[in-house]
Enzyme design. Structure first.
Site, mmCIF file in Angstrom:
data_model
loop_
_atom_site.group_PDB
_atom_site.id
_atom_site.type_symbol
_atom_site.label_atom_id
_atom_site.label_comp_id
_atom_site.label_asym_id
_atom_site.label_seq_id
_atom_site.Cartn_x
_atom_site.Cartn_y
_atom_site.Cartn_z
ATOM 1 N N GLU A 421 0.799 -1.227 0.000
ATOM 2 C CA GLU A 421 0.000 0.000 0.000
ATOM 3 C C GLU A 421 0.835 1.283 0.000
ATOM 4 O OE1 GLU A 421 -2.980 -0.130 3.047
ATOM 5 O OE2 GLU A 421 -3.942 -1.922 2.215
ATOM 6 N N GLU A 498 -4.726 -9.183 0.746
ATOM 7 C CA GLU A 498 -5.330 -8.762 2.012
ATOM 8 C C GLU A 498 -6.829 -8.684 1.818
ATOM 9 O OE1 GLU A 498 -2.985 -5.813 4.037
ATOM 10 O OE2 GLU A 498 -4.787 -4.815 4.770
#
Length: 801
Positions: A421, A498
């Site tokens: 991220e 995720e």
């Protein structure tokens, strides 16, 4: 744990005991032991304060490693995001008095070791550490997660005690979660002859054929001597039974003075035992270095033989067999100990995940401790090994190289992740260039595994996502249609790096913002997340997705969501910080394992709500489930695939029973009964015998039960612990995400205690180096006390200094 046993030519000593520790200060020179006054970088061995060999540290606290000083600090409310995201522990720049830690250790080196090469290996220090030996500055290491070594050959003493000093600076954070502080992993003293296998100097690659495996052995040997050498190596393969199954020798090869040489060998194994999830067979490569007839080094490498493949349409394959990834993301902290986990707790956590049905582990978001990978190798758990961050320059690239070189022989690892991220760069051309460099480094060091990245940028296919081999999706809901993306990128394998982020508090069945609790009904999640049932059904309909890593396997300190203070930890886990299962644990177990599962919830203690409807649910893989209240059937329902069952049941005290059926036959039952008042304590150790090595631990679950021995699901009695015999308490916990009680009690004469949370709490005991009976007693006012004895058994002690 299974450490490399001391070899006659290469000695590896554990340096975990006998350290002195004190907090320094990030902004006050005097409170930082005069660190800067002595101009520590101006002259070697002339630094003042704690750096100086003769500094008096007798009033410093004695500690053993691994050690996390952050977990010892009191909780402190703050509006500062770094502090609340780190679990409201006063670590970071706003807290200069608790963000610097000093460590000092004295140790001896024998006179007969002169002429050897000596180094100290640090498995991990959080963070930004500086190292001195005998006043000599050995350098700085910025990363809080990568392992590193320092050569001490030139500055070591053979005629007196050596003084090793470490200053750890945790005032700058790396993550947005609890990271701990200090020397939280092992430290080693390594002694070798001048000609030896290099640090992380072996690499084993296997190619599987029909009834055989072809192994490629790459070995780097260094000659740290003033004379050139002609060196040969012998490579011997041993199976898990200790039998030698293959041997190959090289021809003598010249290695210049202070040079290194890479040996490449190929060896064939007939009918190899493959490393797999249920049969994680490990081999050992024993490398013997020879200078003429003299042996100069013996180096042992653990490895496994298996094949891995990612298919863009069908997902992941292990040894030619399709294996859906049923994974979890995990941070590295645990109740009672913070980030300083004894080795046994690494195995405990992987065992808990295996019982649930998990087959893959993402080391989010940083390199793991070596013992975690050892646990995954030995227990059969796939791993996505993740670098701390995407970046460029010598520092970041060096961290990536150390990660891959250290970990590449672990058969459990199936993917390298270069980061997570990185919103500021993941969509940019600069991000793509950076990712290409990192991928090139990984491929240079390990061309056998693919590279991935945890992206939370939806359908974006440029930038980092356009570079990596396996497209990682952090949350399918974020801005993309995965079917369209798969159609547009048909050659790209895809995985849920995720997923879920489901919020639940163990034993709680309604949201309570004031106390920081979230209902366990699988209905609470942030905007990017989803319930367990929702994402599981979505992925099951798309075979091109290799599976997913759920956020998270365990709760972890910090990142408190959806509430802040008084909440001090996350609530995403399938288990709490102790490893006690939440209700969602059994949803996953129902569909991720072949065992029969029947889980009924909530509890049946709803005094004061007589006649009111209670939302009753069941997780199961039975074909049908019947619900019975106080002997009256409330009907039978078929269990939908990947679903659950629910009833609205008017509360009346008594017994609520579920019966599970398959092919019309009852195969399982589960009950929730209205319990009585707390009457006694019950202790359940995870192991009744541990090694007397000064490191092994047992995790002891404490239950609050009524007179009939039933766990009281709402009990919060305070429990006091005492230990007698060869062992010590090292931590307590209860999984309460809003508990501000200490995990550790520091100092002699302190009383170790913990309040139960919804009927449960835990104590962790550690052995000493004496065998005998370790007795743990738990007491609570007005309740019958409990006592359990754990046998500490003689074992082969790893050599230490």
């Amino acid at each position: 744990m299974n450490r490399e046993i001391k070899e006659p030519l290469r000695e590896r000593f554990l340096m975990d005991s006998g350290w002195r520790f004190a907090l320094g200060h990030a902004s006050d020179i005097k409170l930082d032991f005069g660190y800067w006054e002595g101009k520590p970088f101006a002259k070697q061995a002339e630094g003042r304060g704690a750096i100086h060999v003769k500094f008096d540290d007798s009033d410093w606290r004695e500690v053993s490693l691994p050690h996390d000083w952050a977990v010892e600090l009191d909780f402190q409310y703050s509006d500062d995001n770094d502090i609340n995201y780190h679990g409201y522990k006063p670590i970071g720049r706003p807290n200069p008095a608790t963000s610097i830690g000093w460590y000092r250790k004295r140790f001896e080196v024998a006179k007969e070791d002169e002429g050897k090469r000596l180094s100290i290996e640090f498995d991990g220090i959080f963070r930004d550490s500086m190292i001195w030996l005998n006043g000599y500055y050995l350098g700085r290491h910025e990363s809080g997660y990568t392992s590193f070594r320092r050569d001490i050959t030139d500055c070591v003493k053979f005629d007196g005690p050596n003084v090793l000093v470490v200053r750890a600076d945790a005032s700058q954070v790396e993550g947005w979660f609890y990271e701990g502080a200090g020397i939280y992993r092992h430290v080693w003293l390594v002694k070798t002859n001048p000609v030896h296998v290099a640090h992380w100097g072996t690499y084993v690659v296997s190619e599987i054929g029909d009834g055989f495996a072809e192994l490629t052995l790459q070995t780097t040997v260094v000659n740290e001597d003033d004379l050139a050498k002609a060196i040969a190596i012998e490579s011997a393969i041993y199976d898990a039974n200790g039998s030698r199954v293959a041997t190959i020798q090289s021809e003598p090869t010249p290695i210049g003075s202070w040079k290194e040489c890479e040996f490449n060998q190929r060896i064939r194994l007939e009918q190899p035992w493959l490393w797999d999830l249920e049969s994680p067979h490990l081999y050992r490569l024993v490398t013997t270095v020879k200078d003429g007839e003299a042996e100069t080094d013996v180096y042992v490498t653990s490895f496994g033989i298996r094949s891995i493949r990612f298919d863009p349409d069908q997902g992941f394959f292990l040894n030619g067999r399709h294996v859906p990834i049923r994974g979890v993301c995990c941070h590295q902290d645990h109740a009672g100990v913070g980030t300083a986990l004894p080795d046994r707790l690494q195995f405990y956590r992987i065992e808990k995940l295996k019982e649930l049905g998990v087959n893959a582990y993402r080391t989010s978001h940083h390199p793991p401790t070596p013992e975690l990978l050892e646990a995954c190798d030995r227990l059969g758990m796939l791993v996505m090994d993740e670098h701390r961050q995407v970046g460029c320059g010598e520092e970041i690239e060096g961290q990536l190289r150390s990660l891959v070189k250290r970990d590449r022989n672990h058969p459990s690892i199936i993917l390298w992740s270069i980061g997570n991220e990185e919103s500021g760069i993941q969509d940019t051309e600069a991000g793509a260039r950076t990712a290409r460099t990192m991928k090139r480094i990984v491929n240079e060091l390990d061309p056998t595994r693919l590279v991935s990245y945890g992206g939370n940028n939806g359908g974006q296919s440029s930038g980092i996502n356009g570079v990596v081999d396996v497209r990682g999706w952090n949350y399918w809901k974020i801005g993309a249609n995965l079917d369209v993306y798969h159609n547009d990128h048909p050659q790209t394998p895809m995985i849920g790096s995720e997923e879920a982020s489901t919020l639940c508090t163990r034993g709680i069945y309604e949201n309570d913002e004031e106390r920081g609790y979230v209902s366990s009904y699988d209905e609470n999640f942030p905007g990017w997340g989803s319930g367990a049932e929702e994402w599981m059904k979505y992925y099951a309909e798309r075979p091109y997705l290799a599976g997913a890593f759920v956020w998270t396997g365990f709760d972890y300190r910090g990142e408190p969501l959806p509430y802040r203070w008084p909440c001090i930890s996350s609530q995403f886990g399938m288990m709490d910080t102790c490893g006690f299962p939440k209700d969602n644990y059994y949803y996953y177990q129902s569909w991720w394992t072949a065992r029969t599962v029947l889980h009924l919830f909530p509890h049946w203690n709803w005094q004061g709500k007589e006649g009111q409807d209670i939302d009753v649910r069941c997780f199961s893989n039975c074909e049908e489930v019947e619900l019975i209240l106080n002997g009256r059937s409330l009907g039978m329902k078929p269990m939908p695939h990947l679903g659950h069952l629910s009833w609205k049941v008017p509360y009346e005290p008594g017994a609520l029973v579920a019966k599970g059926y398959r092919n019309g036959q009852e195969i399982a039952s589960a009950a929730r009964e209205t319990t009585g008042v707390p009457a006694e304590l019950r202790l359940l150790p995870d192991r009744s015998a541990i090694d007397a090595d000064g490191e092994d631990v047992s995790s002891i679950a404490v239950q609050i039960v009524d007179a009939l021995g039933r766990v009281i699901p709402t009990a919060d009695n305070e429990v006091v612990f005492t230990v007698t015999g060869p062992g010590v308490l090292i931590g307590v916990g209860n999984g309460n995400p809003s508990s501000h009680e200490p995990d550790k009690y520091i100092g002699s004469g302190t009383v170790w205690k913990r309040r139960a949370f919804n009927g449960l709490c835990m104590a962790i005991v550690q052995s000493t180096k004496q065998a005998g009976d370790l007795c743990i007693t738990a007491e609570s006012s007005g309740l019958i006390a409990a006592k359990v004895t754990i046998r500490t058994e003689p074992c082969v002690l790893y050599p230490s200094v």
